[in-house]
Write a protein that holds these residues in place. Structure first.
Motif, mmCIF file in Angstrom:
data_model
loop_
_atom_site.group_PDB
_atom_site.id
_atom_site.type_symbol
_atom_site.label_atom_id
_atom_site.label_comp_id
_atom_site.label_asym_id
_atom_site.label_seq_id
_atom_site.Cartn_x
_atom_site.Cartn_y
_atom_site.Cartn_z
ATOM 1 N N LEU A 112 16.733 1.737 -1.746
ATOM 2 C CA LEU A 112 16.229 0.520 -2.378
ATOM 3 C C LEU A 112 14.973 0.097 -1.624
ATOM 4 N N ILE A 113 13.804 0.430 -2.169
ATOM 5 C CA ILE A 113 12.543 0.233 -1.468
ATOM 6 C C ILE A 113 11.755 -0.881 -2.137
ATOM 7 N N ALA A 114 11.388 -1.903 -1.351
ATOM 8 C CA ALA A 114 10.692 -3.063 -1.895
ATOM 9 C C ALA A 114 9.541 -3.485 -0.997
ATOM 10 N N THR A 115 8.543 -4.097 -1.633
ATOM 11 C CA THR A 115 7.539 -4.847 -0.882
ATOM 12 C C THR A 115 7.667 -6.317 -1.263
ATOM 13 N N ILE A 141 15.165 -0.908 2.201
ATOM 14 C CA ILE A 141 13.897 -0.873 2.935
ATOM 15 C C ILE A 141 13.020 -1.999 2.418
ATOM 16 N N HIS A 142 12.603 -2.888 3.310
ATOM 17 C CA HIS A 142 11.806 -4.053 2.912
ATOM 18 C C HIS A 142 10.495 -4.039 3.673
ATOM 19 N N ALA A 143 9.392 -3.889 2.954
ATOM 20 C CA ALA A 143 8.069 -3.841 3.561
ATOM 21 C C ALA A 143 7.327 -5.145 3.331
ATOM 22 N N VAL A 144 6.785 -5.708 4.415
ATOM 23 C CA VAL A 144 6.053 -6.970 4.368
ATOM 24 C C VAL A 144 4.837 -6.874 5.277
ATOM 25 N N ARG A 145 3.986 -7.889 5.227
ATOM 26 C CA ARG A 145 2.804 -7.904 6.094
ATOM 27 C C ARG A 145 3.159 -8.369 7.499
ATOM 28 N N TYR A 146 3.938 -9.448 7.595
ATOM 29 C CA TYR A 146 4.275 -10.040 8.892
ATOM 30 C C TYR A 146 5.789 -10.202 9.009
ATOM 31 N N ALA A 147 6.282 -10.206 10.214
ATOM 32 C CA ALA A 147 7.725 -10.243 10.443
ATOM 33 C C ALA A 147 8.379 -11.490 9.849
ATOM 34 N N LEU A 211 12.047 1.643 -6.685
ATOM 35 C CA LEU A 211 10.819 1.082 -6.125
ATOM 36 C C LEU A 211 10.506 -0.232 -6.838
ATOM 37 N N CYS A 212 10.284 -1.289 -6.068
ATOM 38 C CA CYS A 212 9.995 -2.586 -6.671
ATOM 39 C C CYS A 212 8.966 -3.319 -5.821
ATOM 40 N N GLY A 213 7.911 -3.830 -6.464
ATOM 41 C CA GLY A 213 6.936 -4.615 -5.721
ATOM 42 C C GLY A 213 5.512 -4.302 -6.093
ATOM 43 N N ASN A 214 4.683 -4.185 -5.075
ATOM 44 C CA ASN A 214 3.257 -3.982 -5.227
ATOM 45 C C ASN A 214 2.947 -2.732 -6.051
ATOM 46 N N PRO A 215 2.136 -2.851 -7.109
ATOM 47 C CA PRO A 215 1.821 -1.689 -7.946
ATOM 48 C C PRO A 215 1.163 -0.548 -7.174
ATOM 49 N N ASP A 216 0.354 -0.868 -6.167
ATOM 50 C CA ASP A 216 -0.274 0.189 -5.368
ATOM 51 C C ASP A 216 0.768 0.982 -4.595
ATOM 52 N N ILE A 218 3.905 1.326 -5.451
ATOM 53 C CA ILE A 218 4.684 2.095 -6.407
ATOM 54 C C ILE A 218 3.926 3.336 -6.856
ATOM 55 N N ARG A 219 2.656 3.182 -7.166
ATOM 56 C CA ARG A 219 1.852 4.328 -7.592
ATOM 57 C C ARG A 219 1.808 5.409 -6.519
ATOM 58 N N ASP A 220 1.509 5.004 -5.290
ATOM 59 C CA ASP A 220 1.358 5.987 -4.219
ATOM 60 C C ASP A 220 2.705 6.587 -3.809
ATOM 61 N N ALA A 221 3.743 5.757 -3.763
ATOM 62 C CA ALA A 221 5.066 6.262 -3.392
ATOM 63 C C ALA A 221 5.598 7.216 -4.451
ATOM 64 N N ARG A 222 5.361 6.904 -5.713
ATOM 65 C CA ARG A 222 5.793 7.807 -6.779
ATOM 66 C C ARG A 222 5.159 9.181 -6.626
#
Length: 247
Positions: A112-115, A141-147, A211-216, A218-222
């Motif tokens: 479960l990958i998200a931004t 998996i949770h991706a963010v800019r800052y903690a 994959l859920c979140g930022n379109p960039d 998702i595109r690159d991860a795909r």
């Protein structure tokens, strides 16, 4: 056709200055499938402002929960940011969307990958028994800019403790070092094998990835996943990667 019901804000919880959870009580039972979304609406000056948000709460929870990031030049999120308990908000019904586990084929592991706020539908899914009954290993998996953008950590860590060896949680922070977090972008971490190493698991054809979140992202991860032999999941042709663009 969507209809509107009037709910009441019961809490506006700030994770930081921009990220908040808006919790809403509605006057009647609200049925949905974990992963679906609704539209929230506010009327002002004879005009309705509205936007789609995923439900973070589980289907069994009577209080609706939405994770929102304030966009300062946006028309809607600053209005939500200013709401206080007792104020009214409109909620569309019925809920909709196909980013649900019943659209995901069988597999051994679920990634479960998200931004950002894209973690919302996963949190709803993890309140149910469905992922635990279907997958031997589940990785959030949770991706963010800052903690300080890593919302819901107490709840997530409680789930991890309740499902030892089955559920794991990996935060990713892109703009600073943070204890326990990987640093970088999701596609690069997959490409370099760092995500698999951190979770001690393999992204192979027995894995199902959401994959859920930022379109960039998702595109690159795909693309990276496709290069590893994990194609997009389609109803007419089941695959390994199910996606939801979040804006």
């Amino acid at each position: 056709m969507a209809q509107w019901m009037t709910g009441e804000v019961v809490e506006n919880y700030a994770w930081n200055n921009e990220l908040f959870s808006l919790r809403v009580k509605v006057p009647e039972p609200f049925e949905f499938i974990a992963g679906q979304f609704v539209r929230l609406g506010l009327e002002e000056g004879g005009q309705r402002f509205q936007r789609a948000y995923s439900l973070v709460n589980g289907p069994q929870d009577p209080t609706l929960d939405f994770l929102v990031n304030r966009v300062h030049d946006g028309e809607f999120s600053p209005r939500l940011h200013d709401l206080r308990p007792g104020q009214a908000i409109q909620v569309s019904q019925p809920p909709t969307g196909f980013f649900t586990l019943n659209e995901v084929p069988e597999g051994e592991s679920l990634w479960l990958i998200a931004t950002g706020t894209g973690i919302g539908p996963y949190l709803s899914m993890l309140t149910t028994q469905i992922p635990y009954e279907r997958f031997a290993r589940i990785h959030l998996i949770h991706a963010v800019r800052y903690a300080n953008d890593l919302a819901y950590q107490p709840q997530i860590l409680d789930w991890v403790a309740k499902h030892p060896g089955q559920l794991s949680y990996q935060p990713v922070v892109s703009r600073e070092d943070a204890i326990g977090a990987l640093r970088g972008r999701i596609p690069a971490l997959i490409l370099e094998g760092k995500l698999e190493a951190a979770l001690n698991d393999t992204l192979n054809n027995n894995a199902q990835v959401m994959l859920c979140g930022n379109p960039d992202m998702i595109r690159d991860a795909r693309q990276v996943l496709a290069d590893k032999g994990l194609p997009k999941n389609l109803r007419r042709k089941p695959g390994n990667v199910t996606v939801e663009h979040y804006w």
